[in-house]
Design a protein around this motif. Structure first.
Motif, short mmCIF file in Angstrom:
data_model
loop_
_atom_site.label_atom_id
_atom_site.label_comp_id
_atom_site.label_asym_id
_atom_site.label_seq_id
_atom_site.Cartn_x
_atom_site.Cartn_y
_atom_site.Cartn_z
N GLY A 53 -5.69 6.86 11.59
CA GLY A 53 -5.23 5.58 12.13
C GLY A 53 -4.56 5.77 13.48
N THR A 54 -4.45 4.70 14.24
CA THR A 54 -3.80 4.76 15.54
C THR A 54 -2.29 4.81 15.39
OG1 THR A 54 -5.63 3.53 16.54
CG2 THR A 54 -3.57 3.63 17.78
N ASN A 55 -1.76 3.96 14.55
CA ASN A 55 -0.32 3.93 14.27
C ASN A 55 -0.11 3.93 12.76
OD1 ASN A 55 0.87 3.47 17.03
ND2 ASN A 55 -0.47 1.67 16.91
N GLY A 56 1.02 4.46 12.34
CA GLY A 56 1.40 4.38 10.93
C GLY A 56 0.86 5.47 10.04
N LYS A 57 -0.02 6.34 10.56
CA LYS A 57 -0.60 7.33 9.65
C LYS A 57 0.44 8.36 9.21
CE LYS A 57 -2.77 10.27 13.27
NZ LYS A 57 -2.34 9.51 14.47
N GLY A 58 1.40 8.67 10.08
CA GLY A 58 2.45 9.61 9.70
C GLY A 58 3.36 9.04 8.64
N SER A 59 3.83 7.82 8.85
CA SER A 59 4.70 7.17 7.86
C SER A 59 3.97 6.99 6.54
CB SER A 59 5.17 5.82 8.38
OG SER A 59 5.97 5.96 9.52
N THR A 60 2.71 6.55 6.61
CA THR A 60 1.91 6.36 5.40
C THR A 60 1.74 7.67 4.64
OG1 THR A 60 0.73 4.48 6.36
CG2 THR A 60 -0.35 5.62 4.54
N SER A 61 1.48 8.74 5.36
CA SER A 61 1.31 10.05 4.72
C SER A 61 2.59 10.49 4.03
CB SER A 61 0.90 11.09 5.77
OG SER A 61 -0.35 10.80 6.33
N SER A 161 -9.96 8.12 1.24
CA SER A 161 -9.76 8.11 2.68
C SER A 161 -8.93 6.88 3.03
CB SER A 161 -11.10 8.05 3.42
OG SER A 161 -11.92 9.15 3.08
N VAL A 162 -7.99 7.04 3.96
CA VAL A 162 -7.11 5.95 4.36
C VAL A 162 -7.15 5.82 5.88
CG1 VAL A 162 -4.75 5.04 4.34
CG2 VAL A 162 -5.59 6.39 2.39
N ILE A 163 -7.36 4.60 6.37
CA ILE A 163 -7.31 4.34 7.81
C ILE A 163 -6.30 3.22 8.01
CG2 ILE A 163 -8.59 3.68 9.87
CD1 ILE A 163 -11.14 4.67 8.45
N THR A 164 -5.17 3.54 8.61
CA THR A 164 -4.07 2.58 8.68
C THR A 164 -4.39 1.40 9.57
OG1 THR A 164 -3.03 3.87 10.45
CG2 THR A 164 -2.33 4.32 8.18
N ASN A 165 -4.84 1.65 10.80
CA ASN A 165 -5.16 0.58 11.74
C ASN A 165 -5.86 1.18 12.96
OD1 ASN A 165 -3.12 1.70 13.40
ND2 ASN A 165 -1.58 0.42 12.42
N ILE A 166 -6.28 0.31 13.87
CA ILE A 166 -6.98 0.76 15.07
C ILE A 166 -6.31 0.12 16.29
CG2 ILE A 166 -9.16 0.80 16.34
CD1 ILE A 166 -9.18 2.45 13.77
N GLY A 167 -6.03 0.94 17.30
CA GLY A 167 -5.49 0.44 18.57
C GLY A 167 -6.11 1.22 19.71
N LEU A 168 -5.88 0.75 20.92
CA LEU A 168 -6.44 1.39 22.10
C LEU A 168 -5.54 2.54 22.53
CD1 LEU A 168 -7.59 -1.73 24.13
CD2 LEU A 168 -9.05 -0.06 22.98
N ASP A 169 -5.76 3.70 21.93
CA ASP A 169 -5.01 4.90 22.27
C ASP A 169 -5.99 6.06 22.39
OD1 ASP A 169 -2.69 6.20 22.94
OD2 ASP A 169 -2.12 6.66 20.88
N HIS A 170 -5.68 7.03 23.24
CA HIS A 170 -6.57 8.17 23.48
C HIS A 170 -7.97 7.70 23.87
CE1 HIS A 170 -3.36 10.61 22.00
NE2 HIS A 170 -3.46 10.17 20.78
N THR A 171 -8.03 6.67 24.71
CA THR A 171 -9.32 6.08 25.06
C THR A 171 -10.22 7.04 25.84
OG1 THR A 171 -8.27 5.10 27.00
CG2 THR A 171 -8.46 3.72 25.04
N ASN A 172 -9.61 8.05 26.48
CA ASN A 172 -10.43 9.01 27.23
C ASN A 172 -11.20 9.94 26.31
OD1 ASN A 172 -7.85 9.86 26.56
ND2 ASN A 172 -7.77 11.42 28.16
#
Length: 405
Positions: A53-61, A161-172
């Motif tokens: 996930g883009t955000n929240g994967k650490g907290s979720t884990s 498998s868990v995917i918290t959310n998607i955001g525009l990060d590490h776009t390169n």
């Protein structure tokens, strides 16, 4: 080698995305697959839950690990990056890996690492899997480092498998649209393995549904979870979304026969920091003045952080801020509160953005303040100026928070 010499070798000799940027991003999983094969496939000796996930994967884990620990399982937790100590990345029931294991693992396999030109992240993933296997854990919660499809952790076949959310990060690296980034994250969806999606928009939802259908994987939307909600000691308002993702994941595990009681869920969610050692998520460092730090660093994460910050009661707001040099400032600086006094500083890594440049860019968006030689000076100055009724916020980058907590 001593433990410190081992860390110096890990950090300096080999590329590391968090410090150097794109040098560590791989085009395939061949080296990761080769490494776990060489190590005897330790990842197959315990069950796993894979979290992207883009955000929240650490907290979720960390939430998942805490609940499973309360349920009586021996739980491994692999996360990144660390804040203070490398060993934070590899934990069992909240305890970090021993220095001796880190040193002996590197010494034993150093020749292989060098001959195959493994990255920092690939080596630490192999280290975590080997440690978890040696300690005979029941389950490991494995957080993706970057993306998903090509991430070194993607050699596991998880229970979920868990995917918290998607955001525009590490776009390169991951793509310039939400759909492209979702496709990279969806790379952790495995054949006939259930997948939980924390939140999505139309563009990402289509990607997840398509990949889940291709993999014959049942897809669960945590946003539609309507059963009992439990309180958590992680107090950021954004944690409510993560909690629903966790509860949906736990429900699937229970359906699969895992022994997880309501008491374990309640206790696990209310003792995440105690059970796992999680730091830097809306963490209150002191009162009077109240000091809050948060590792949110992209537009989606910062939006939640600043919504909660504006809900705080204070006379004056002071923000100690630093970022890395590849950050899209045009997306994040407009989110920062304009009623604050800013203390700009460069985080102590090679990728840190010069504080004078950050100050100049921030002024364009009406953010006023001074720049300082380092995070410590900026933080101490903010504390010296703030009155007991003020709030001091520290953030903008994981690396800034790491220097303060």
């Amino acid at each position: 080698m001593t433990y410190q010499q081992t860390l110096d070798w890990l950090f300096v000799q080999l590329p590391m995305y968090q410090k150097q940027g794109g040098a560590d991003y791989k085009i395939d999983l061949s080296k990761a697959i080769g490494l776990v094969t060489y190590l005897g496939n330790p990842e197959k000796k315990f069950k796993t839950i894979h979290v992207a996930g883009t955000n929240g994967k650490g907290s979720t884990s960390h939430m998942l690990a805490s609940v499973l620990q309360e349920a009586g399982y021996k739980v491994g937790l692999y996360t990144s990056p660390h804040l203070k100590d490398f060993r934070e990345r590899i934990r069992i029931n909240g305890s970090v890996v021993e220095e001796q294991f880190v040193t002996e693992f590197v010494e034993k396999h150093k020749t292989y690492f060098e001959n195959h030109q493994l990255s920092f992240f690939e080596m630490t993933v192999g280290m975590a899997f080997a440690y978890f296997a040696m300690e005979q854990i029941d389950v490991a919660v494995i957080e993706v480092g970057l993306g998903g499809r090509l991430d070194a952790t993607n050699v596991v076949t998880p229970e979920i498998s868990v995917i918290t959310n998607i955001g525009l990060d590490h776009t390169n690296f991951l793509g310039t649209t939400l759909a492209e980034i979702a496709a990279e994250k969806a790379g952790i969806i495995k054949s006939k393995i259930p997948v939980v999606i924390g939140s999505s928009v139309a563009a990402t939802q289509r990607v997840f549904e398509e990949v889940a259908k291709e993999q014959s994987s049942r897809l669960y939307e945590a946003s539609k979870y309507t059963k009992k909600i439990y309180s958590s000691d992680l107090k950021g308002s954004y944690q409510k979304e993560n909690s629903k993702t966790v509860l949906q994941t736990l429900e699937i595990l229970i359906e699969k026969g895992w022994g997880i009681s309501e008491d374990a869920i309640a206790s696990g969610l209310s003792n995440v920091m105690k059970n796992t050692g999680l730091l830097g998520r809306w963490q209150i460092l002191q009162e009077h003045p109240k000091v809050i730090c948060d590792t949110g660093h992209n537009a989606e994460g910062l939006r939640y952080v600043f919504e909660q910050l504006q809900a705080e009661q204070y006379r004056n707001l002071h923000c100690v801020i630093g970022v890395v040099d590849d950050k899209d400032l045009s997306r994040i600086l407009p989110l920062f509160p304009k009623d604050a006094r800013y203390y700009f500083a460069k985080p102590e890594i090679s990728r840190g953005l010069d504080a004078t440049i950050l100050q100049q860019k921030a002024q364009i968006y009406g953010l006023q303040g001074m720049y300082y030689s380092d995070v410590e000076q900026a933080y101490k100055t903010a504390l010296s100026i703030a009155t007991p009724d003020d709030v001091v916020f520290v953030g903008g980058s994981t690396f800034v928070v790491a220097e303060v907590v």
